[in-house]
Design an enzyme around this catalytic site. Structure first.
Site, PDB file in Angstrom:
ATOM      1  N   GLY A 141       0.845  -1.190   0.000  1.00 56.32           N
ATOM      2  CA  GLY A 141       0.000   0.000   0.000  1.00 56.32           C
ATOM      3  C   GLY A 141       0.875   1.233   0.000  1.00 56.32           C
ATOM      4  N   GLU A 374      -3.738   8.280  -2.897  1.00 49.24           N
ATOM      5  CA  GLU A 374      -2.529   8.900  -3.470  1.00 49.24           C
ATOM      6  C   GLU A 374      -1.550   9.363  -2.393  1.00 49.24           C
ATOM      7  OE1 GLU A 374      -2.930  11.191  -7.058  1.00 49.24           O
ATOM      8  OE2 GLU A 374      -4.979  10.474  -7.326  1.00 49.24           O
TER       9      GLU A 374
END
Length: 396
Positions: A141, A374
């Protein structure tokens, strides 16, 4: 003039008259075509399929790309203005456009060969197809260098195996850019390459469609590569350059997430202000009560500051200036402003703000993604701290 028009059309050192015209055009479209669908998209978890052709017709799916590639030939400021205006009324639509443009199309345009740009960018910029971006994996991640998806060269094809998660637009995308290891050990960024896979490629499969807290009309899909063979010419850039390319893509993408957050925050203020101007308690309007008025003041001030951070970062990008840290500034600040604005809107509106009669509860759910996607707020603070350390004597 509405609060949105007053706050967003003031003179700005970062915007031109052309930008203001784009802003007005997108705002009119968003109000007329997007806002009426927002509640249904959220409640039905429905992708905005009816809106996509209209966005394409207006050129809003290719704003920052040159006209020769089917784009509108405008700049990044025009793009983030459009994302803000769409997100002001519908976060689902805002993130669909942002993921398609900065993440789905950006890597092909900036890191692809001329042949790759000619092949895919016109389709993406004109809205013939949507684009998507797949970086995150179950075990990778925030630490994206831990990518485990593999790409093995076999004759004239790359054979891909692995799983990507949280791919925005995944089900509806005609092309998806993704990363895979082309050798070496997990964790070695020098062996991560970037590729493009087209919808319908054998071995490319859809996994779980996520059921999310917010942005419920946005398509967030798990994608699976099961001995998926893609042509050798579908590799973006040099072998081993994918990690760096995707990190550069995220630097720019953070500006659009900042714009999305500003739009959501503005939407919360747009809903709360008329309510507290009209609603009376104890014989006077809510806005005349100091605790309520102060919350509205904080909202307006922070939204103005966040918008300026977004516009500055986009202006720097447009002018070829360093903008990576400014993308982190605006993404971090604007995302937290959006959450505070949604919270304050619900608080000043009381019980009705907690219901679905008004959009502020949806805005709060939608805004949370801006603190995660993001690069989480924690990652942004880490980036900023490292930059401070580097710029103040630590060259390691």
């Amino acid at each position: 003039m509405t609060i949105t028009e007053t706050m967003t059309q003031e003179a700005s050192p970062f915007l031109s008259e052309d930008h203001i015209e784009v802003q007005s055009m997108v705002r009119d479209f968003a109000t007329a075509e997007v806002a009426p669908l927002a509640t249904a998209l959220d409640e039905e978890k429905r992708f905005p399929t009816e809106t996509i052709p209209k966005l394409a017709e207006l050129g809003l799916l290719g704003i920052p790309w040159p006209e020769e590639f089917g784009g509108a030939g405008m700049d990044y400021r025009a793009y983030v203005i459009a994302v803000e205006e769409l997100s002001r009324v519908c976060g689902t639509t805002g993130i669909t456009v942002a993921a398609h443009t900065s993440l789905g199309t950006g890597p092909i345009f900036h890191f692809g060969t001329e042949a790759q740009r000619r092949r895919w960018v016109p389709q993406l910029a004109t809205g013939e197809i949507l684009g998507a971006f797949a970086l995150t994996e179950p075990g990778a991640g925030s630490d994206a260098k831990m990518t485990q998806t593999t790409a093995r060269l076999d004759g004239d094809a790359w054979v891909i195996n692995g799983t990507k998660i949280y791919c925005t637009n995944g089900t509806h995308a005609g092309t998806i850019v993704f990363t895979a290891r082309t050798g070496g050990e997990v964790g070695d960024t020098k062996n991560i390459s970037a590729f493009v896979v087209e919808k319908g490629t054998p071995g490319f499969e859809y996994g779980v469609l996520e059921d999310k807290l917010g942005l419920r009309g946005s398509d967030t899909r798990e994608i699976v590569f099961n001995d998926c063979r893609i042509p050798v010419e579908n590799k973006l850039g040099e072998e081993g350059s994918g990690f760096k390319a995707f990190m550069k893509t995220l630097e720019a993408g953070r500006i659009s997430i900042g714009a999305m957050a500003v739009g959501l925050a503005q939407g919360a203020l747009d809903a709360a202000l008329p309510y507290v101007q009209q609603r009376k308690q104890f014989g006077k309007r809510l806005i005349d009560m100091q605790p309520v008025g102060h919350r509205l003041a904080d909202m307006a001030m922070e939204i103005h500051a966040a918008r300026n951070l977004v516009h500055e970062a986009a202006w720097r990008k447009d002018n070829g200036l360093e903008h990576a840290i400014h993308g982190s500034y605006c993404k971090l600040f604007a995302s937290e402003v959006a959450m505070r604005a949604a919270h304050n809107a619900i608080q000043v509106m009381g019980g009705v703000g907690y219901t679905r009669e008004y959009p502020v509860e949806r805005i709060m759910r939608d805004a949370k993604l801006c603190e995660i996607g993001e690069g989480t707020s924690e990652i942004q603070r880490l980036i900023i701290a490292r930059r401070l350390d580097r710029d103040n004597g630590n060259d390691s």
